[in-house]
Write a protein that holds these residues in place. Structure first.
Motif, PDB file in Angstrom:
ATOM      1  N   LEU A 214       0.824  -1.213   0.000  1.00  7.67           N
ATOM      2  CA  LEU A 214       0.000   0.000   0.000  1.00  7.67           C
ATOM      3  C   LEU A 214       0.855   1.259   0.000  1.00  7.67           C
ATOM      4  O   LEU A 214       0.552   2.240  -0.692  1.00  7.67           O
ATOM      5  N   ARG A 215       1.921   1.238   0.797  1.00 11.49           N
ATOM      6  CA  ARG A 215       2.808   2.405   0.821  1.00 11.49           C
ATOM      7  C   ARG A 215       3.412   2.670  -0.572  1.00 11.49           C
ATOM      8  O   ARG A 215       3.473   3.814  -1.029  1.00 11.49           O
ATOM      9  N   ALA A 216       3.860   1.600  -1.212  1.00 13.35           N
ATOM     10  CA  ALA A 216       4.435   1.747  -2.550  1.00 13.35           C
ATOM     11  C   ALA A 216       3.389   2.242  -3.550  1.00 13.35           C
ATOM     12  O   ALA A 216       3.689   3.055  -4.425  1.00 13.35           O
ATOM     13  N   LYS A 217       2.159   1.757  -3.395  1.00 13.92           N
ATOM     14  CA  LYS A 217       1.093   2.160  -4.320  1.00 13.92           C
ATOM     15  C   LYS A 217       0.746   3.647  -4.140  1.00 13.92           C
ATOM     16  O   LYS A 217       0.536   4.366  -5.117  1.00 13.92           O
ATOM     17  N   VAL A 218       0.666   4.076  -2.876  1.00 12.67           N
ATOM     18  CA  VAL A 218       0.378   5.490  -2.607  1.00 12.67           C
ATOM     19  C   VAL A 218       1.498   6.374  -3.158  1.00 12.67           C
ATOM     20  O   VAL A 218       1.248   7.420  -3.784  1.00 12.67           O
ATOM     21  N   TYR A 219       2.734   5.955  -2.943  1.00  7.82           N
ATOM     22  CA  TYR A 219       3.862   6.739  -3.430  1.00  7.82           C
ATOM     23  C   TYR A 219       3.881   6.774  -4.956  1.00  7.82           C
ATOM     24  O   TYR A 219       4.232   7.789  -5.574  1.00  7.82           O
ATOM     25  N   LEU A 220       3.462   5.644  -5.569  1.00  9.79           N
ATOM     26  CA  LEU A 220       3.405   5.580  -7.025  1.00  9.79           C
ATOM     27  C   LEU A 220       2.418   6.605  -7.582  1.00  9.79           C
ATOM     28  O   LEU A 220       2.688   7.284  -8.575  1.00  9.79           O
ATOM     29  N   LYS A 405      20.965   1.905  -3.917  1.00 10.07           N
ATOM     30  CA  LYS A 405      21.304   0.522  -4.283  1.00 10.07           C
ATOM     31  C   LYS A 405      21.407  -0.356  -3.040  1.00 10.07           C
ATOM     32  O   LYS A 405      20.906  -1.492  -3.012  1.00 10.07           O
ATOM     33  N   ILE A 406      22.051   0.206  -2.014  1.00 10.38           N
ATOM     34  CA  ILE A 406      22.201  -0.569  -0.770  1.00 10.38           C
ATOM     35  C   ILE A 406      20.842  -0.816  -0.128  1.00 10.38           C
ATOM     36  O   ILE A 406      20.544  -1.944   0.331  1.00 10.38           O
ATOM     37  N   THR A 407      19.988   0.212  -0.084  1.00  7.41           N
ATOM     38  CA  THR A 407      18.679   0.073   0.551  1.00  7.41           C
ATOM     39  C   THR A 407      17.798  -0.910  -0.215  1.00  7.41           C
ATOM     40  O   THR A 407      17.025  -1.676   0.400  1.00  7.41           O
ATOM     41  N   GLU A 408      17.885  -0.925  -1.534  1.00  5.45           N
ATOM     42  CA  GLU A 408      17.117  -1.894  -2.332  1.00  5.45           C
ATOM     43  C   GLU A 408      17.518  -3.316  -1.981  1.00  5.45           C
ATOM     44  O   GLU A 408      16.662  -4.216  -1.814  1.00  5.45           O
ATOM     45  N   LYS A 409      18.803  -3.543  -1.862  1.00  3.33           N
ATOM     46  CA  LYS A 409      19.286  -4.886  -1.498  1.00  3.33           C
ATOM     47  C   LYS A 409      18.834  -5.262  -0.094  1.00  3.33           C
ATOM     48  O   LYS A 409      18.413  -6.398   0.166  1.00  3.33           O
ATOM     49  N   ARG A 410      18.938  -4.283   0.826  1.00 10.11           N
ATOM     50  CA  ARG A 410      18.545  -4.565   2.211  1.00 10.11           C
ATOM     51  C   ARG A 410      17.044  -4.877   2.304  1.00 10.11           C
ATOM     52  O   ARG A 410      16.635  -5.747   3.082  1.00 10.11           O
ATOM     53  N   TYR A 411      16.235  -4.163   1.492  1.00  5.58           N
ATOM     54  CA  TYR A 411      14.792  -4.446   1.537  1.00  5.58           C
ATOM     55  C   TYR A 411      14.507  -5.847   1.013  1.00  5.58           C
ATOM     56  O   TYR A 411      13.692  -6.595   1.603  1.00  5.58           O
ATOM     57  N   LYS A 412      15.165  -6.217  -0.079  1.00  9.97           N
ATOM     58  CA  LYS A 412      14.942  -7.563  -0.628  1.00  9.97           C
ATOM     59  C   LYS A 412      15.377  -8.638   0.344  1.00  9.97           C
ATOM     60  O   LYS A 412      14.827  -9.754   0.344  1.00  9.97           O
ATOM     61  N   ASN A 413      16.373  -8.321   1.183  1.00 10.64           N
ATOM     62  CA  ASN A 413      16.841  -9.279   2.192  1.00 10.64           C
ATOM     63  C   ASN A 413      16.138  -9.096   3.535  1.00 10.64           C
ATOM     64  O   ASN A 413      16.586  -9.646   4.541  1.00 10.64           O
ATOM     65  N   MET A 415      16.017  -6.583   5.471  1.00 10.46           N
ATOM     66  CA  MET A 415      16.822  -5.891   6.466  1.00 10.46           C
ATOM     67  C   MET A 415      16.476  -4.399   6.538  1.00 10.46           C
ATOM     68  O   MET A 415      17.034  -3.662   7.339  1.00 10.46           O
ATOM     69  N   ALA A 416      15.574  -3.939   5.650  1.00 12.19           N
ATOM     70  CA  ALA A 416      15.111  -2.551   5.646  1.00 12.19           C
ATOM     71  C   ALA A 416      13.627  -2.542   5.334  1.00 12.19           C
ATOM     72  O   ALA A 416      13.106  -3.463   4.684  1.00 12.19           O
ATOM     73  N   SER A 417      12.952  -1.523   5.817  1.00 10.07           N
ATOM     74  CA  SER A 417      11.505  -1.430   5.611  1.00 10.07           C
ATOM     75  C   SER A 417      11.190  -0.707   4.301  1.00 10.07           C
ATOM     76  O   SER A 417      12.056  -0.064   3.700  1.00 10.07           O
ATOM     77  N   MET A 418       9.922  -0.790   3.869  1.00 11.78           N
ATOM     78  CA  MET A 418       9.487  -0.070   2.676  1.00 11.78           C
ATOM     79  C   MET A 418       9.597   1.439   2.892  1.00 11.78           C
ATOM     80  O   MET A 418       9.896   2.188   1.956  1.00 11.78           O
ATOM     81  N   ILE A 419       9.365   1.865   4.142  1.00 11.68           N
ATOM     82  CA  ILE A 419       9.502   3.291   4.441  1.00 11.68           C
ATOM     83  C   ILE A 419      10.931   3.753   4.174  1.00 11.68           C
ATOM     84  O   ILE A 419      11.170   4.809   3.572  1.00 11.68           O
ATOM     85  N   THR A 424      14.589   6.712   0.785  1.00 11.54           N
ATOM     86  CA  THR A 424      15.836   6.748   0.020  1.00 11.54           C
ATOM     87  C   THR A 424      15.560   7.112  -1.441  1.00 11.54           C
ATOM     88  O   THR A 424      16.309   7.881  -2.060  1.00 11.54           O
ATOM     89  N   GLN A 425      14.475   6.553  -1.987  1.00  4.67           N
ATOM     90  CA  GLN A 425      14.100   6.868  -3.365  1.00  4.67           C
ATOM     91  C   GLN A 425      13.764   8.357  -3.505  1.00  4.67           C
ATOM     92  O   GLN A 425      14.156   9.009  -4.479  1.00  4.67           O
ATOM     93  N   THR A 426      13.048   8.887  -2.502  1.00  7.90           N
ATOM     94  CA  THR A 426      12.719  10.318  -2.519  1.00  7.90           C
ATOM     95  C   THR A 426      13.977  11.164  -2.505  1.00  7.90           C
ATOM     96  O   THR A 426      14.096  12.155  -3.262  1.00  7.90           O
ATOM     97  N   MET A 427      14.936  10.778  -1.671  1.00 10.43           N
ATOM     98  CA  MET A 427      16.191  11.530  -1.599  1.00 10.43           C
ATOM     99  C   MET A 427      16.929  11.468  -2.935  1.00 10.43           C
ATOM    100  O   MET A 427      17.451  12.485  -3.416  1.00 10.43           O
ATOM    101  N   TYR A 428      16.940  10.287  -3.546  1.00  6.28           N
ATOM    102  CA  TYR A 428      17.637  10.128  -4.821  1.00  6.28           C
ATOM    103  C   TYR A 428      16.986  10.976  -5.919  1.00  6.28           C
ATOM    104  O   TYR A 428      17.678  11.672  -6.685  1.00  6.28           O
ATOM    105  N   ASP A 429      15.648  10.928  -5.989  1.00  7.34           N
ATOM    106  CA  ASP A 429      14.938  11.731  -7.002  1.00  7.34           C
ATOM    107  C   ASP A 429      15.179  13.217  -6.793  1.00  7.34           C
ATOM    108  O   ASP A 429      15.350  13.978  -7.757  1.00  7.34           O
TER     109      ASP A 429
END
Length: 464
Positions: A214-220, A405-413, A415-419, A424-429
């Motif tokens: 849901l968080r990803a969908k809202v952000y999308l 890149k690091i946060t994407e890997k950590r989420y897949k493992n 080790m990091a939340s969607m938030i 991190t994506q917001t900061m990158y954009d």
């Protein structure tokens, strides 16, 4: 030219079915043809040219032709007209002068009637000329002043042209930035869509909670609205560009700016730019020319204290019955000197006032030169600041990309939340847009520096 440009634009849209690509050079060329201010200044330049030509005519003789009809019974005028017609005799003069006393002389056949003061007609044809021989130097000085004012106005037009180039180039860079924002927004949408797909896959496999989806969908959805906002900002930027070009009846959606927003640095120091400004800025050259004219104006006023010498002449024909008739003809030639010996010190004080005006303008010129040096200094320092921000933005983007890149890997493992991932994506954009904005600011700062130095020309705002 403006109408042909618009017609070509419409035909391109109608026949080809796509937007017309517009380069920066095309935008500048169009603006230089359509700018209302530039057109007005060119009209002013033409006016100054004609004034200069008119003043040069003071060196030539003034030739005047006249044809006058007069009917009068005023004795003096009537007698003069008959005399000019070579018709006046001793007997006919008795019409205007009481000569009856001569009748008492008893001379046979001599009789003068009392004066009748008759009406008399006269057609007078006259060709006159006047030639200035010397006017205390006033004519030559006046012609030179008009010439220099004409030359100064040329530099005024050149400065206006540079302002048009500056405005169009800045607007074009703004349109490129807005176009880049659309590209960045679409890239962000693809990235967030990938996060959404990842979260959904992990949720389907029991590796993530539904809240992540849901968080990803809202952000999308939020990023998608940013695309619409960026597209509208692009239309606004293009409308501003068309306005700077002098085009007011073309849909901004039907043009597409081309090129990439890139910063091209300069290796020149501030002293170089200040020297260029003091040597090449058109408005400063125009002011210097007018200061010299103020000095000439003092000489112009001084001429009123000197004598003037001129020649004159006329050829005259008088006739009782016909225009251009030749009952009587005659000429007149002469030379004259005119010297106003005393006028209550009017001319002298005007001369002194003109000298003070010259000193005033000289002081203003010095002040304007210092202001230009300051303007160049300010633009140069702002360019250094913009370059530093650009370097910082480039470094921050590299760091943000690595963190993402690091946060994407950590989420897949797990080790990091969607938030964390979305933050991190917001900061990158944001870093990507800040780099684009910093590039725009640096390029505009360089454009400002060139404008303050008077180095803009009709080629993408480049150096002269």
């Amino acid at each position: 030219m403006r109408q042909r440009w618009i017609l070509l634009l419409v035909l391109t849209i109608t026949v080809a079915g796509f937007s017309r690509e517009l380069t920066l050079q095309e935008a500048i060329d169009t603006a230089l043809k359509n700018s209302y201010q530039l057109k007005a200044d060119k009209r002013k330049l033409k006016s100054k040219e004609l004034e200069y030509k008119a003043t040069k005519g003071l060196r030539w003789p003034t030739i005047t032709f006249s044809e006058v009809f007069m009917r009068t019974n005023i004795p003096g005028w009537a007698m003069m007209n008959e005399l000019n017609q070579h018709r006046l005799t001793m007997m006919s003069s008795a019409k205007y002068v009481d000569m009856t006393a001569f009748n008492n002389l008893g001379m046979p056949g001599l009789y003068f009637p009392p004066p009748s003061y008759p009406e008399w007609n006269n057609w007078q044809t006259k060709l006159e000329f006047q030639v200035p021989i010397w006017a205390g130097g006033k004519i030559g000085t006046g012609i030179e002043m008009r010439k220099k004012e004409y030359e100064a106005t040329k530099f005024d037009v050149e400065r206006t042209k540079q302002k048009v180039i500056y405005d169009v180039t800045k607007a074009y860079y703004g349109a490129l930035l807005a176009k880049q924002a659309i590209k960045l927004a679409n890239q962000a949408y693809k990235s967030v869509k990938k996060h959404y797909d990842t979260a959904k896959t992990m949720y389907d496999n029991g590796l993530a909670i539904y809240a992540d989806v849901l968080r990803a969908k809202v952000y999308l959805a939020k990023v998608k609205s940013k695309i619409t906002e960026a597209e509208n900002q692009y239309l606004i930027a293009k409308r501003g560009l068309l306005l700077a070009m002098g085009i007011d009846d073309v849909d901004p959606a039907q043009i597409e700016v081309v090129g990439e927003l890139e910063f091209t640095d300069t290796d020149k120091d501030v002293r170089y730019w200040q020297e260029v400004a003091l040597r090449e800025r058109p408005d400063l050259i125009a002011l210097r020319t007018r200061v010299e004219n103020a000095k000439r104006y003092a000489d112009f006023q001084k001429a009123d204290m000197l004598p003037t010498i001129g020649a004159f002449g006329a050829y005259q024909m008088d006739d009782k019955n016909n225009p251009f008739g030749t009952d009587g003809t005659g000429f007149m030639l002469g030379i004259g000197v005119n010297w106003k010996l005393f006028d209550g010190f009017q001319a002298y004080n005007k001369y002194r006032a003109a000298k003070e005006t010259y000193k005033q303008y000289s002081t203003m010129k010095k002040g304007f030169e210092e202001f230009i040096k300051f303007s160049v200094f300010k633009a140069y320092k702002e360019l250094l600041t913009a370059k530093d921000r650009l370097k910082t933005a480039e470094d921050n983007l590299k760091y943000a990309e690595e963190v993402l890149k690091i946060t994407e890997k950590r989420y897949k493992n797990q080790m990091a939340s969607m938030i964390d991932l979305l933050d991190t994506q917001t900061m990158y954009d944001q870093m990507k847009f800040e780099k684009a904005k910093a590039t725009y600011d640096a390029q505009v700062s360089l454009l400002e520096l060139k404008y303050q130095a008077g180095k803009l020309k009709e080629n993408n705002g480049g150096d002269r």
